[in-house]
Scaffold this active site. Structure first.
Site, PDB file in Angstrom:
ATOM      1  N   HIS A   1     -11.004  -1.358  11.445  1.00  0.00           N
ATOM      2  CA  HIS A   1     -10.562  -2.296  10.413  1.00  0.00           C
ATOM      3  C   HIS A   1     -11.593  -3.419  10.265  1.00  0.00           C
ATOM      4  O   HIS A   1     -12.193  -3.841  11.255  1.00  0.00           O
ATOM      5  CB  HIS A   1      -9.190  -2.881  10.768  1.00  0.00           C
TER       6      HIS A   1
ATOM      7  N   GLY B   1      -6.510  -9.357   1.751  1.00  0.00           N
ATOM      8  CA  GLY B   1      -5.829 -10.631   1.940  1.00  0.00           C
ATOM      9  C   GLY B   1      -6.234 -11.702   0.939  1.00  0.00           C
ATOM     10  O   GLY B   1      -5.926 -12.879   1.119  1.00  0.00           O
TER      11      GLY B   1
ATOM     12  N   GLU C   1     -11.331   0.134   2.280  1.00  0.00           N
ATOM     13  CA  GLU C   1     -10.860  -1.234   2.105  1.00  0.00           C
ATOM     14  C   GLU C   1     -12.037  -2.162   1.832  1.00  0.00           C
ATOM     15  O   GLU C   1     -12.717  -2.602   2.782  1.00  0.00           O
ATOM     16  CB  GLU C   1     -10.145  -1.718   3.373  1.00  0.00           C
TER      17      GLU C   1
ATOM     18  N   ASN D   1      -0.147  -1.982   7.578  1.00  0.00           N
ATOM     19  CA  ASN D   1      -0.895  -2.586   8.681  1.00  0.00           C
ATOM     20  C   ASN D   1      -0.328  -3.980   8.851  1.00  0.00           C
ATOM     21  O   ASN D   1      -0.624  -4.877   8.075  1.00  0.00           O
ATOM     22  CB  ASN D   1      -2.392  -2.626   8.350  1.00  0.00           C
TER      23      ASN D   1
ATOM     24  N   LYS E   1      -0.954  -6.066  11.101  1.00  0.00           N
ATOM     25  CA  LYS E   1      -1.902  -7.008  11.714  1.00  0.00           C
ATOM     26  C   LYS E   1      -1.206  -7.770  12.859  1.00  0.00           C
ATOM     27  O   LYS E   1      -0.351  -7.190  13.524  1.00  0.00           O
ATOM     28  CB  LYS E   1      -2.497  -7.924  10.637  1.00  0.00           C
TER      29      LYS E   1
ATOM     30  N   SER F   1      -5.119  -5.885  -0.871  1.00  0.00           N
ATOM     31  CA  SER F   1      -4.217  -6.521  -1.840  1.00  0.00           C
ATOM     32  C   SER F   1      -3.457  -5.515  -2.705  1.00  0.00           C
ATOM     33  O   SER F   1      -3.158  -5.783  -3.863  1.00  0.00           O
ATOM     34  CB  SER F   1      -4.975  -7.521  -2.710  1.00  0.00           C
TER      35      SER F   1
ATOM     36  N   GLU G   1     -11.306  -6.477   9.948  1.00  0.00           N
ATOM     37  CA  GLU G   1     -11.056  -7.664  10.781  1.00  0.00           C
ATOM     38  C   GLU G   1     -11.555  -7.442  12.202  1.00  0.00           C
ATOM     39  O   GLU G   1     -12.034  -8.371  12.861  1.00  0.00           O
ATOM     40  CB  GLU G   1      -9.557  -8.023  10.736  1.00  0.00           C
TER      41      GLU G   1
HETATM   42  P1  13P Z   1      -3.779  -6.938   2.367  1.00  0.00           P
HETATM   43  O1  13P Z   1      -2.913  -5.854   1.751  1.00  0.00           O
HETATM   44  O2  13P Z   1      -2.996  -8.056   2.930  1.00  0.00           O
HETATM   45  O3  13P Z   1      -4.876  -7.343   1.442  1.00  0.00           O
HETATM   46  O4  13P Z   1      -4.494  -6.255   3.632  1.00  0.00           O
HETATM   47  C1  13P Z   1      -5.106  -5.029   3.465  1.00  0.00           C
HETATM   48  C2  13P Z   1      -5.507  -4.523   4.775  1.00  0.00           C
HETATM   49  O5  13P Z   1      -6.379  -5.066   5.438  1.00  0.00           O
HETATM   50  C3  13P Z   1      -4.797  -3.362   5.317  1.00  0.00           C
HETATM   51  O6  13P Z   1      -5.426  -2.871   6.443  1.00  0.00           O
END
Ligand code: 13P
Length: 250
Positions: free
Chosen positions: A94, A172, A166, A9, A11, A212, A96
């Site tokens: 997601h 993150g 997640e 992803n 982002k 992560s 976010e």
């Molecule tokens: P990170 O791997 O940067 O923690 O992000 C995970 C994520 O949100 C994947 O959709």
């Protein structure tokens, strides 16, 4: 259990030119993968990603879609538009999007319906906030997210659903769920799928862990019985790290 799938992803990262470069760096490193490999790119990178992945074993995902086919929805992209381009997958729900852009279980369900109707495969993201984990309501939270999103999804359509667990506190942050925490919730989700459908259907669903996941911790996370893959943020932007994670999924 489900088929192993590693998805990046990206982002809100990479211009089209950068996306092309990144895919060209990743492709040779993952060409012998025994799992499915997907890159989830920003909308504007989709044309170049589809072009750069042609003839490779890499699938392309968008990071969201609207639930209507077309209309007065400024700034939105429909599932039908993605399908028409040749995009195979879409990431929905997601954290976010839920946290910053107002996505709810109900709108995620509507997006899921539209994506399935358009022929796309959905990577459905679920996961609890830290406060919810501390309150001991992780199972209830993910059950609600899963049940609402899959409300109108048939057993047959379930083959086009990938679930990404997640935990929001692990995204993150560099703070990964432990192998056991990841497996516990993925197994719980599989149990919920079994109650909604049946055991056989539940076993066939790919349930990814995300948060992560990196080149160092992927192998032990992916070795857990109910973890069938990963949804990778930061590490998916680093070709060697992403390839290490892909190689660990076997
Ligand atoms: P990170 O791997 O940067 O923690 O992000 C995970 C994520 O949100 C994947 O959709």
């Amino acid at each position: 259990m489900g088929k192993y799938i590693i998805a990046g992803n990206w982002k809100m990262n990479k211009t089209p030119a950068e996306a092309k470069e990144l895919i060209e760096a990743i492709a040779p490193l993952v060409k012998d993968a025994t799992c499915d490999v997907i890159v989830g790119v920003p909308f504007v990178d989709l044309p170049v990603a589809l072009e750069a992945t042609r003839g490779t074993n890499i699938g392309v995902a968008a990071q969201n879609c609207h639930w209507e086919k077309s209309g007065a929805f400024t700034g939105e992209i429909s599932a039908d538009m993605l399908q028409a381009m040749g995009v195979g997958y879409v990431i929905l729900g997601h954290s976010e999007r839920r946290t910053y852009f107002g996505d709810t279980d109900v709108t995620v369900a509507k997006r899921t319906r539209a994506a399935l109707d358009a022929g796309l495969t959905v990577i459905l993201c679920v996961g609890e906030y830290l406060e919810q984990r501390e309150q001991g309501i992780t199972s209830e939270v993910v059950d609600m997210q899963v049940k609402v999103a899959l409300g109108g999804v048939s057993r047959e359509e379930l083959s086009r659903i990938i679930i990404a667990y997640e935990p929001v506190w692990a995204i993150g942050t560099g703070r990964t769920a432990t192998d056991l925490q990841a497996n516990e919730v993925c197994a719980h989700i599989r149990g919920t799928l079994a109650s909604l459908y049946d055991d056989e259907a539940a076993k066939a669903v790919t349930i990814q862990y995300g948060g992560s996941m990196n080149a160092g911790n992927a192998e032990s996370l992916l070795a857990q019985p109910d973890v069938d893959g990963g949804l990778i943020g930061g590490a998916s932007l680093k070709p060697a790290d992403f390839a290490t994670i892909v190689a660990a999924a076997k």
